[in-house]
Design a protein around this motif. Sequence first.
Motif, PDB file in Angstrom:
ATOM      1  N   HIS A  88      28.504  76.510  33.905  1.00 27.44           N
ATOM      2  CA  HIS A  88      28.057  75.805  35.336  1.00 27.44           C
ATOM      3  C   HIS A  88      29.198  74.931  35.715  1.00 27.44           C
ATOM      4  CE1 HIS A  88      25.256  74.740  38.464  1.00 27.44           C
ATOM      5  NE2 HIS A  88      25.629  73.487  38.347  1.00 27.44           N
ATOM      6  N   PHE A  89      29.972  74.206  35.332  1.00 25.05           N
ATOM      7  CA  PHE A  89      30.947  73.511  35.923  1.00 25.05           C
ATOM      8  C   PHE A  89      32.439  73.979  35.602  1.00 25.05           C
ATOM      9  CE2 PHE A  89      27.456  70.275  35.360  1.00 25.05           C
ATOM     10  CZ  PHE A  89      27.332  69.710  36.853  1.00 25.05           C
ATOM     11  N   GLY A  90      32.553  75.244  35.006  1.00 23.35           N
ATOM     12  CA  GLY A  90      33.698  75.841  34.642  1.00 23.35           C
ATOM     13  C   GLY A  90      34.390  75.046  33.387  1.00 23.35           C
ATOM     14  N   ALA A  91      35.392  75.723  32.846  1.00 22.03           N
ATOM     15  CA  ALA A  91      36.046  75.427  31.616  1.00 22.03           C
ATOM     16  C   ALA A  91      36.568  74.052  31.594  1.00 22.03           C
ATOM     17  CB  ALA A  91      37.080  76.256  31.150  1.00 22.03           C
ATOM     18  N   GLU A  92      37.339  73.428  32.577  1.00 19.32           N
ATOM     19  CA  GLU A  92      38.079  72.141  32.307  1.00 19.32           C
ATOM     20  C   GLU A  92      37.069  71.015  32.414  1.00 19.32           C
ATOM     21  OE1 GLU A  92      41.560  69.624  34.162  1.00 19.32           O
ATOM     22  OE2 GLU A  92      41.222  71.604  34.985  1.00 19.32           O
ATOM     23  N   ARG A  93      36.240  71.150  33.789  1.00 23.08           N
ATOM     24  CA  ARG A  93      35.153  69.943  33.850  1.00 23.08           C
ATOM     25  C   ARG A  93      34.034  69.970  32.770  1.00 23.08           C
ATOM     26  NH1 ARG A  93      33.730  66.269  37.335  1.00 23.08           N
ATOM     27  NH2 ARG A  93      35.545  66.820  38.947  1.00 23.08           N
ATOM     28  N   GLY A  94      33.714  71.462  32.514  1.00 22.54           N
ATOM     29  CA  GLY A  94      32.562  71.522  31.515  1.00 22.54           C
ATOM     30  C   GLY A  94      32.739  70.737  30.331  1.00 22.54           C
ATOM     31  N   GLU A  95      34.088  71.172  29.811  1.00 23.31           N
ATOM     32  CA  GLU A  95      34.420  70.570  28.552  1.00 23.31           C
ATOM     33  C   GLU A  95      34.437  68.963  28.534  1.00 23.31           C
ATOM     34  OE1 GLU A  95      34.640  71.789  25.411  1.00 23.31           O
ATOM     35  OE2 GLU A  95      35.010  74.018  25.635  1.00 23.31           O
ATOM     36  N   ALA A  96      35.216  68.576  29.869  1.00 23.36           N
ATOM     37  CA  ALA A  96      35.175  67.152  29.917  1.00 23.36           C
ATOM     38  C   ALA A  96      33.885  66.452  29.932  1.00 23.36           C
ATOM     39  CB  ALA A  96      35.976  66.761  31.135  1.00 23.36           C
ATOM     40  N   LEU A  97      33.033  67.164  30.541  1.00 21.10           N
ATOM     41  CA  LEU A  97      31.657  66.660  30.454  1.00 21.10           C
ATOM     42  C   LEU A  97      30.680  66.904  29.263  1.00 21.10           C
ATOM     43  CD1 LEU A  97      29.350  65.408  32.522  1.00 21.10           C
ATOM     44  CD2 LEU A  97      28.912  67.834  33.473  1.00 21.10           C
ATOM     45  N   VAL A  98      30.912  67.517  28.499  1.00 21.60           N
ATOM     46  CA  VAL A  98      30.429  67.750  27.017  1.00 21.60           C
ATOM     47  C   VAL A  98      30.858  66.608  26.281  1.00 21.60           C
ATOM     48  CG1 VAL A  98      30.357  68.990  24.865  1.00 21.60           C
ATOM     49  CG2 VAL A  98      30.026  70.339  27.174  1.00 21.60           C
ATOM     50  N   ASP A  99      32.340  66.564  26.379  1.00 23.27           N
ATOM     51  CA  ASP A  99      32.751  65.371  25.426  1.00 23.27           C
ATOM     52  C   ASP A  99      32.243  63.930  26.242  1.00 23.27           C
ATOM     53  OD1 ASP A  99      34.506  66.903  24.255  1.00 23.27           O
ATOM     54  OD2 ASP A  99      36.186  66.559  25.358  1.00 23.27           O
ATOM     55  N   PHE A 100      31.983  63.922  27.383  1.00 22.89           N
ATOM     56  CA  PHE A 100      31.352  62.559  27.859  1.00 22.89           C
ATOM     57  C   PHE A 100      30.009  62.652  27.452  1.00 22.89           C
ATOM     58  CE2 PHE A 100      28.476  61.050  31.264  1.00 22.89           C
ATOM     59  CZ  PHE A 100      28.970  59.669  31.176  1.00 22.89           C
ATOM     60  N   ALA A 101      29.169  63.704  27.702  1.00 21.21           N
ATOM     61  CA  ALA A 101      27.806  63.515  27.257  1.00 21.21           C
ATOM     62  C   ALA A 101      27.584  63.131  25.621  1.00 21.21           C
ATOM     63  CB  ALA A 101      27.232  64.928  27.524  1.00 21.21           C
ATOM     64  N   ALA A 102      28.427  63.756  24.952  1.00 20.53           N
ATOM     65  CA  ALA A 102      28.471  63.322  23.376  1.00 20.53           C
ATOM     66  C   ALA A 102      28.627  62.041  23.100  1.00 20.53           C
ATOM     67  CB  ALA A 102      29.713  64.100  22.643  1.00 20.53           C
ATOM     68  N   SER A 103      29.370  61.218  24.038  1.00 15.69           N
ATOM     69  CA  SER A 103      29.773  59.771  23.795  1.00 15.69           C
ATOM     70  C   SER A 103      28.759  58.840  24.185  1.00 15.69           C
ATOM     71  CB  SER A 103      31.148  59.557  24.699  1.00 15.69           C
ATOM     72  OG  SER A 103      30.949  59.530  25.883  1.00 15.69           O
ATOM     73  N   THR A 104      27.558  59.256  24.909  1.00 20.38           N
ATOM     74  CA  THR A 104      26.988  58.113  25.657  1.00 20.38           C
ATOM     75  C   THR A 104      26.430  57.182  24.805  1.00 20.38           C
ATOM     76  OG1 THR A 104      25.050  59.594  25.811  1.00 20.38           O
ATOM     77  CG2 THR A 104      26.696  59.603  27.709  1.00 20.38           C
ATOM     78  N   ALA A 105      25.680  57.603  23.733  1.00 21.33           N
ATOM     79  CA  ALA A 105      25.134  56.719  22.531  1.00 21.33           C
ATOM     80  C   ALA A 105      26.322  55.731  22.074  1.00 21.33           C
ATOM     81  CB  ALA A 105      24.448  57.464  21.634  1.00 21.33           C
ATOM     82  N   ASP A 106      27.095  56.324  21.660  1.00 12.16           N
ATOM     83  CA  ASP A 106      28.348  55.318  21.357  1.00 12.16           C
ATOM     84  C   ASP A 106      28.718  53.981  22.184  1.00 12.16           C
ATOM     85  OD1 ASP A 106      28.869  56.958  18.942  1.00 12.16           O
ATOM     86  OD2 ASP A 106      30.483  58.193  19.938  1.00 12.16           O
ATOM     87  N   ALA A 107      28.494  54.509  23.649  1.00 16.64           N
ATOM     88  CA  ALA A 107      28.801  53.580  24.630  1.00 16.64           C
ATOM     89  C   ALA A 107      27.906  52.212  24.338  1.00 16.64           C
ATOM     90  CB  ALA A 107      28.694  54.107  25.925  1.00 16.64           C
ATOM     91  N   VAL A 108      26.586  52.588  23.875  1.00 21.22           N
ATOM     92  CA  VAL A 108      25.738  51.589  23.856  1.00 21.22           C
ATOM     93  C   VAL A 108      25.951  50.757  22.715  1.00 21.22           C
ATOM     94  CG1 VAL A 108      23.260  51.075  23.394  1.00 21.22           C
ATOM     95  CG2 VAL A 108      23.908  52.547  25.206  1.00 21.22           C
ATOM     96  N   PHE A 109      26.034  51.446  21.423  1.00 25.99           N
ATOM     97  CA  PHE A 109      25.994  50.882  20.237  1.00 25.99           C
ATOM     98  C   PHE A 109      27.317  50.266  19.955  1.00 25.99           C
ATOM     99  CE2 PHE A 109      22.909  53.998  19.355  1.00 25.99           C
ATOM    100  CZ  PHE A 109      21.683  53.107  19.376  1.00 25.99           C
ATOM    101  N   ASP A 110      28.677  50.749  20.219  1.00 25.81           N
ATOM    102  CA  ASP A 110      29.908  50.165  20.211  1.00 25.81           C
ATOM    103  C   ASP A 110      29.696  48.733  21.031  1.00 25.81           C
ATOM    104  OD1 ASP A 110      30.572  52.279  18.967  1.00 25.81           O
ATOM    105  OD2 ASP A 110      31.798  53.149  20.445  1.00 25.81           O
ATOM    106  N   LEU A 111      29.183  48.878  22.438  1.00 24.78           N
ATOM    107  CA  LEU A 111      29.098  47.453  22.938  1.00 24.78           C
ATOM    108  C   LEU A 111      28.123  46.545  22.390  1.00 24.78           C
ATOM    109  CD1 LEU A 111      29.891  46.483  25.906  1.00 24.78           C
ATOM    110  CD2 LEU A 111      27.806  47.046  26.625  1.00 24.78           C
ATOM    111  N   ILE A 112      27.129  47.056  21.762  1.00 24.14           N
ATOM    112  CA  ILE A 112      26.417  46.036  21.022  1.00 24.14           C
ATOM    113  C   ILE A 112      27.339  45.281  19.878  1.00 24.14           C
ATOM    114  CG2 ILE A 112      24.269  45.849  19.323  1.00 24.14           C
ATOM    115  CD1 ILE A 112      22.870  48.042  21.167  1.00 24.14           C
ATOM    116  N   ARG A 113      27.690  46.300  19.135  1.00 22.13           N
ATOM    117  CA  ARG A 113      28.774  45.853  17.992  1.00 22.13           C
ATOM    118  C   ARG A 113      30.055  44.900  18.637  1.00 22.13           C
ATOM    119  NH1 ARG A 113      31.699  50.725  16.237  1.00 22.13           N
ATOM    120  NH2 ARG A 113      33.274  49.819  17.901  1.00 22.13           N
ATOM    121  N   ASP A 114      30.703  45.243  19.543  1.00 22.90           N
ATOM    122  CA  ASP A 114      31.807  44.748  19.738  1.00 22.90           C
ATOM    123  C   ASP A 114      31.657  43.352  20.376  1.00 22.90           C
ATOM    124  OD1 ASP A 114      33.102  46.988  18.861  1.00 22.90           O
ATOM    125  OD2 ASP A 114      33.583  47.865  20.780  1.00 22.90           O
TER     126      ASP A 114
END
Length: 427
Positions: A88-114
């Motif tokens: 849908h978004f093309g290779a470059e933006r699509g891959e970047a979006l997949v990486d971002f989507a994979a990281s969203t739970a980490d954003a919460v739990f890393d913040l709670i820890r740090d």
Amino acid sequence: MPAAFSDPIWRKPKTVPAFQSELSSGGALDAIIVGGGIMGLSTALHAARAGLSVQVLEAGAIGQGASGLNGGQVIPGLKYDPEWLIEHFGAERGEALVDFAASTADAVFDLIRDEQLAVPFTRKGWIQAAHTETALKAAANRDRQWQARGADVSLLSQSEIAAMTGAKGYLGGWLDRRAGVIDPLSYTLELARVAAGSGAKIAEQQKVVKLAKEAGLWRVSTQGGTELRAKSVVLATNAYTDGLLPGLARTIVPLHSFQIATAPLPAELAASILPGGQAVSDSRRILVYYRKSADGRLVLGGRGSMALPSSASDWTHLERALLRLYPALAGIAIEKRWFGRVAMTPDHLPHLHEPEKCLLAVVGCQGRGVGLMSALGKRMASYLASGDARQLPFPLSPIRPIPFHAFRQIGVAATITWYRMLDAFER
């Protein structure tokens, strides 16, 4: 509506600071953020740490909206799987979006820890439970795509999901171990605390009623007569979006998410229901989602009526779902009932808009708001600091009101009723 019919399980700690007087004074700010939910507070925290002067204006109280009323499931990813996003978004933006989507739970739990946030949490994963063969095939496809990217995920057999959930009626499912659960009110309040500690000003009971641009700065006026100026404005109001930015409210369909919580479960029942502490969402058209709370209750939620509730009977559909899954809970009291407002976009993706330079808006959480908005706030802060749109995982898009918006909500209500009936036939 009587208070008894909006009684959430989540409670403010007695030591929560008040933000009513935290208004900036003096010259122009770098950014004013309208809305003190997870998106607004995450943006404020990271923008302040990037050296920007920031003011958050919240129309009600911090945690009063959906950010403090949701089910507290922290789920990575989006509604769509990696291959769809890349197509849908093309290779470059699509891959970047997949990486971002994979990281969203980490954003919460890393913040709670740090930040050592005082937030009850469990990170044992999230189960997407399949009740039909079609849903099971979709889970296998999702598993294949995320496994190929090294995600800690796996398919569950019928016996495995029965053991992990203790629920009846599932053919199998999918386990995402990156996910978890939190107390969403504690998290929202702690976000506000660390944002304020980092230099962001936060003011409650400050409803913004007007935006105007003068001499390159945005002038923001509140209902109480306060006027502030800033280089940039971020509207982080999501389902509570009104007419402040013309057309924005008509790009979303606001829905109500209703929730119930049982009394604390007796030990013998607690041992057999979600013994590993995972969260669950099922595959029904009108899905239900559930988890155990820190004090041992079962918390279950799902779509409610489009109208505001007026009696306990407005939660009956959730009580039926609870007993369908767990007949042994027939004698356990439902002690808490509450609801919050969420926003649906037609394409089930978050929308980022910049209709005028330095005027930004974000709408659409699609059931993943805790992780998604925590991670997106950090990216939004980077964009405010740098002006580089590559910092944003989603493309900026024009505001496109939904055609016949007034009728769309009626149609959604009818669709919910129809889907609920179809779901009943698939028991």
